[in-house]
Design a protein around this motif. Sequence first.
Motif: not given
Length: 130
Positions: A34-40, A47-52, A57-61, A67-71
């Motif tokens: 999916g496309k990265l919508q936001e990252y903390s 938060t990734v999205a594909d359409g609606s 996604v927990d990326t701690q590991h 991470f780049r929003v929109g990628s």
Amino acid sequence: MASSAIKSGTLVTLAELHSSSPFFKDGTSLRVTGKLQEYSVETAIATVADGSAILMVDTQHLRDLSFRVGSMYQFIGELCIHPDNEAILQARVGRNVDGLDLNLYHQSLQLLRQFQTDHMNNQSNNLKQS
């Protein structure tokens, strides 16, 4: 003897991850794109999205992944279902897949599933004839 092997991630689209889906089970190993919508940075939650359809996604590991929003990103990990029926993927693998044509990706996923279904039906028919 119980197997502790890491399972491969089943290819699924984000739209297929809903409460009545056979993929929507705690502990299921999945591969999502999916496309990265936001990252903390503080929580390591993407938060990734594909359409609606959206998935957290927990990326701690994950290491060495910027991470780049929109990628576009693809993650492999285990699905965790919270009591409120909210899902989060505990990622163990992640990669940037910018340049991936999502429409073509979805078409290839449908063809793969059709091939697997046909292959299973052929094997079943061959066993019945033996």
